[in-house]
Design a protein around this motif. Sequence first.
Motif, short mmCIF file in Angstrom:
data_model
loop_
_atom_site.label_atom_id
_atom_site.label_comp_id
_atom_site.label_asym_id
_atom_site.label_seq_id
_atom_site.Cartn_x
_atom_site.Cartn_y
_atom_site.Cartn_z
N SER A 1 0.81 -1.23 0.00
CA SER A 1 0.00 0.00 0.00
C SER A 1 0.83 1.27 0.00
CB SER A 1 -0.92 0.03 1.22
OG SER A 1 -1.85 -1.02 1.15
N SER B 1 -2.28 -6.24 3.76
CA SER B 1 -2.11 -5.34 4.91
C SER B 1 -3.12 -4.21 4.88
CB SER B 1 -0.69 -4.74 4.88
OG SER B 1 -0.55 -3.88 3.75
N ASN B 2 -3.82 -4.04 3.76
CA ASN B 2 -4.64 -2.85 3.55
C ASN B 2 -6.03 -2.99 4.17
OD1 ASN B 2 -6.55 -1.03 1.99
ND2 ASN B 2 -4.57 -0.32 1.22
N LEU B 3 -6.30 -2.19 5.20
CA LEU B 3 -7.57 -2.32 5.92
C LEU B 3 -8.75 -1.94 5.05
CD1 LEU B 3 -6.41 -0.93 9.37
CD2 LEU B 3 -7.01 -3.30 8.83
N MET B 4 -8.58 -0.96 4.16
CA MET B 4 -9.70 -0.57 3.29
C MET B 4 -10.09 -1.73 2.36
SD MET B 4 -11.78 1.95 2.74
CE MET B 4 -11.26 3.66 2.84
N GLY C 1 -9.86 -4.79 3.16
CA GLY C 1 -10.63 -5.68 4.02
C GLY C 1 -12.06 -5.20 4.17
N THR D 1 -7.15 -9.43 6.29
CA THR D 1 -6.04 -8.49 6.51
C THR D 1 -5.08 -9.06 7.54
OG1 THR D 1 -7.20 -7.24 8.23
CG2 THR D 1 -7.49 -6.51 5.95
#
Lengths: 426, 426
Positions: free
Chosen positions: A155, A179-182, A184, A191
Amino acid sequence: MSTALHTDHYELTMLQAALQSGAAYRRTVFEVFARHLPGGRRYGVVAGTGRVLDEIERFRFGDEELTFLREHQVVDEPTLAYLADYRFSGNIYGYREGDLYFPASPIMVVEGTFAEAVVLETIILSILNHDCAIASAASRMSNAAGARPLIEMGSRRTHESAAVAAARAAYIAGFNSTSNLMAGHLYGIPTAGTAAHAFTLLHDSEQEAFEAQIASLGPETTLLVDTYDVAEAVRTAVELAGPKLGAVRIDSGDLAAAAQEVREQLDALGAHHTRILVTSDLDEYAIAALAAAPVDAYGVGTSLVTGSGVPTAALVYKLVARDRATGRLEAVAKRSVGKPSRGGRKYAYRMMDAAGRATTELILTGAHESPENGVPLLHELVREGVVVGREPLSAARERHAAAVATLPQEALHLGRGYAAVPTEFS
Amino acid sequence: MSTALHTDHYELTMLQAALQSGAAYRRTVFEVFARHLPGGRRYGVVAGTGRVLDEIERFRFGDEELTFLREHQVVDEPTLAYLADYRFSGNIYGYREGDLYFPASPIMVVEGTFAEAVVLETIILSILNHDCAIASAASRMSNAAGARPLIEMGSRRTHESAAVAAARAAYIAGFNSTSNLMAGHLYGIPTAGTAAHAFTLLHDSEQEAFEAQIASLGPETTLLVDTYDVAEAVRTAVELAGPKLGAVRIDSGDLAAAAQEVREQLDALGAHHTRILVTSDLDEYAIAALAAAPVDAYGVGTSLVTGSGVPTAALVYKLVARDRATGRLEAVAKRSVGKPSRGGRKYAYRMMDAAGRATTELILTGAHESPENGVPLLHELVREGVVVGREPLSAARERHAAAVATLPQEALHLGRGYAAVPTEFS
């Protein structure tokens, strides 16, 4: 916010001129395809189709957009009036997400009036060029990683919104988490992540940092062991977490040698089940080179989000047919030097041999009978303006794995070469 | 929508562990810098700072974000409570947008508690890595183009939102306009464009297409002349528009030879003021190679939005200082093999000679006196959580042109090399 201004200025000036000449309401067929697979890739991966469907539904010119266009004199009042009522009412067919493509594969076919189809060019190409490039690179990494899981963590190396789309494309092409929460949040992709070097540096000692992390995240966490001295960190990690330590992460140095040493050390300390995660500028070549090393998972960042040397997929959106006074669709093609197009509405089939291997990408123009042993590749996505081709991301992910399994063996070779499945026109 | 989930999972797990250990409230200094300039570039261009300031203001965890984090068990309840109240309350200093940077230049310095500073890592790096990469490539193209205008038209070759940021970065680095309407709307960048091959193909003949375009957009428009035969198209274009024809666009073939032929033909037809715009996979090398050709403007797409081989800027965000029990800030640095960091809060000056040429990028750590003939490079951007460093885009664009003028001549050489201005630490 509407995506209607994610559009090149010339789409709207063409619309204006065509509205004035009357040609705007001619029926047309536009086609998305790649003249070649950049970077000597053996196959491309279709990704972004689901995002295209979402954006077409949101493609509306509201007050904000129209005011901008009026104040900046981009187009005249009749054109603004047309845009105010804009709804795509045509049909879209496409290769399904996760499927493969080859040179000239018509991965998306848009049928509608010139006016309604031309203004979608930029948004469709932006999405497909980005997402297909990322998925095509991710697929190579997945092949190289085999059964070992891949975590997408790029990201920070790409535009903040591109990062979310990249995580989605990587997941389709076999990555296991991001790793990207958005990503998820928007797409339900698992994530993952635990800690960076900053966490260790924040504390007065590595031991204090590890203690804090284990106290909060449990012994199953992943400890980053290369802030100072790897061997010392591994010793501290196992001492504090015990043999239940989930994993250690190595982010620098010669990863193969480091993984070997750390594995031996972990085993000697009785932490046989502690996994080793490696990160640090991995790409498909580095992953392949680590096949014999005792690595349990890979984290991939920069090379994933930049398409591993091919950040865009070279897809174009070309008018291939339009009607004229007779009311009959007529094939059209430009003859530009080195960049000719092939006219006519296309249909595509993947020809399979008895063993289930793909042998040919067969592209037919106009009316035809379905070929025997040919799998039809174009599916209905939008019918008279209504999205009918939506599917869960998991379907694309499963389709991709199945499609790669039909490729001839040389398709998985990482070196530069020609398309693994030849395209034939008939 | 908030940008708070444009964040790596591990930023929040670190936050959770640090909240539990108490270290979360230690004062920290994080620094953004590049260990090297990728691609053998001679200098980097700072871009994205304004976007970072916008995003930090919107970085909030609302119900939607908190619900996602809770349901997916990303972090525990105390961490969710912290995030619900999250407002960055620290200070940010940075190089100003449009300025240049070199290896180790501390282009952004973030001071705050660990908790408030660590969660900004991903969004800050995403923006700066993307925008600096694009601006750095764009600057080389601007140098190569000299006084001839550059149009950015790469939207379709990159993620739809990245395209808008790319247009912004290109404008800072000297491009004159963009095809991207959203960039015009959001940032006031001039937009441009007239027609694609589809417009010609839509009509029954090239003549009908040109007539329609001229009727709607006026004779000052730009006609695309390579759909079929360039010489015939130019003849038709001048016949229909007269000598007031604004420009012709050539999008294929050998652009230098084609431009030469078209110029001669235009002049022979009396269209002495009709300009020639060339497009078709241009990059800084192709632009430089066209310096002697009778070209009036360049349109650049793919190579601009992909950073011309360097799609990301290799910037990192590192903890360089934090306080400990004594309450005094203490320098910290990791020792990872091949990726060590340099501890301590930095200050940066560009040292200039009597002729106004940049000679050295001087980086000082901790308290110091301002050096003579040194231009301070770090400026206040955020003070106690309040943005104070906002400026119009035109200021960044002017600054960039002025900054390039201070570079030694070899900085403009397009070949691979070392940084044009050496970095020194003191």
